[in-house]
Design an enzyme around this catalytic site. Structure first.
Site, mmCIF file in Angstrom:
data_model
loop_
_atom_site.group_PDB
_atom_site.id
_atom_site.type_symbol
_atom_site.label_atom_id
_atom_site.label_comp_id
_atom_site.label_asym_id
_atom_site.label_seq_id
_atom_site.Cartn_x
_atom_site.Cartn_y
_atom_site.Cartn_z
ATOM 1 N N HIS A 34 44.271 42.750 39.291
ATOM 2 C CA HIS A 34 43.582 41.570 39.821
ATOM 3 C C HIS A 34 43.133 40.678 38.667
ATOM 4 C CE1 HIS A 34 42.446 43.654 43.747
ATOM 5 N NE2 HIS A 34 42.625 44.703 42.977
ATOM 6 N N GLU A 116 40.515 44.980 37.421
ATOM 7 C CA GLU A 116 40.242 43.549 37.334
ATOM 8 C C GLU A 116 40.367 43.099 35.882
ATOM 9 O OE1 GLU A 116 39.510 41.432 39.762
ATOM 10 O OE2 GLU A 116 38.773 42.654 41.438
ATOM 11 N N HIS A 154 47.484 41.952 43.194
ATOM 12 C CA HIS A 154 46.801 41.707 44.462
ATOM 13 C C HIS A 154 47.569 40.675 45.285
ATOM 14 C CE1 HIS A 154 42.551 41.202 46.457
ATOM 15 N NE2 HIS A 154 43.385 41.863 47.195
ATOM 16 N N ASP A 164 45.755 36.406 42.877
ATOM 17 C CA ASP A 164 45.573 37.040 41.573
ATOM 18 C C ASP A 164 46.492 38.249 41.387
ATOM 19 O OD1 ASP A 164 43.833 38.263 43.653
ATOM 20 O OD2 ASP A 164 43.122 39.548 42.029
HETATM 21 ZN ZN LIG Z 1 42.111 40.585 43.586
#
Ligand SMILES: [Zn+2]
Length: 187
Positions: A34, A116, A154, A164
């Site tokens: 992400h 992330e 994602h 993302d």
């Molecule tokens: Zn995401």
């Protein structure tokens, strides 16, 4: 790097309340990449860490007012300088993917690990982030071999809803660095 008892040894541990058990804890077989930044497009400041800890202060930014009551998390956050924070034990189910589907199977949170990258859809990620991501991915795929090369974004498991890690994420570079780390065993 190494995964020991569900924790990445190189990561700073900042436990999030936003997690639960996996339906089948033997099935960790997907890695999801992400991007996130809070406020969007601004880096640093510690707001992502606060968000994943349900501590985001809504008075700091209009966008925070919209999102501060969401309960979400990821397993790992890689900041712009390559430093890694872990919020959820890799064996547990973090809340990062939402409505999602990978190769015909729904609910990716059940069987995936979410990472992330601090960033957005318009800014290149840093060298330090690619290095940290490749090493973390190497350690994770060694600890959870069913992941193999089942690594996705994602945007690919929630198309039309999520964008993302976005067009600035260089998948070729990531795969090259991950292959190299895995072959040389320098996770
Ligand atoms: Zn995401």
């Amino acid at each position: 790097m190494k995964v020991i008892d569900g924790k990445l040894d190189a990561a700073h541990w900042l436990p999030s309340p936003n997690f639960g058990p996996r339906p089948d804890n033997a099935d960790v077989s997907l890695l999801v990449i992400h991007n996130i930044s809070l406020p969007p497009g601004q880096f640093g400041g510690g707001h992502v860490q606060a968000f994943f800890s349900n501590q985001l202060d809504p008075s700091l930014h209009p966008y925070f007012e919209e999102i501060h009551q969401l309960q979400v998390s990821a397993h790992l956050l890689i900041e712009r300088d390559g430093s890694i924070t872990q919020f959820v034990d890799l064996r547990d189910r973090a809340w990062h993917a939402g409505v999602s589907c990978y190769e015909g199977r729904d609910n990716c949170n059940d069987y995936s690990i979410g990472i992330e990258m601090e960033g957005d859809d318009h800014t290149p990620f840093t060298d330090a982030q690619y290095t940290a991501l490749a090493q973390a991915s190497c350690a994770i795929t060694q600890a959870f071999p069913a992941i193999g090369r089942r690594i996705t974004g994602h945007e690919h498991i929630a198309p039309g809803r999520k964008t993302d890690p976005g067009p600035c994420f260089d998948w070729d570079r990531y795969h090259r660095q991950l292959d190299s780390a895995s072959v040389q065993e320098v996770c």
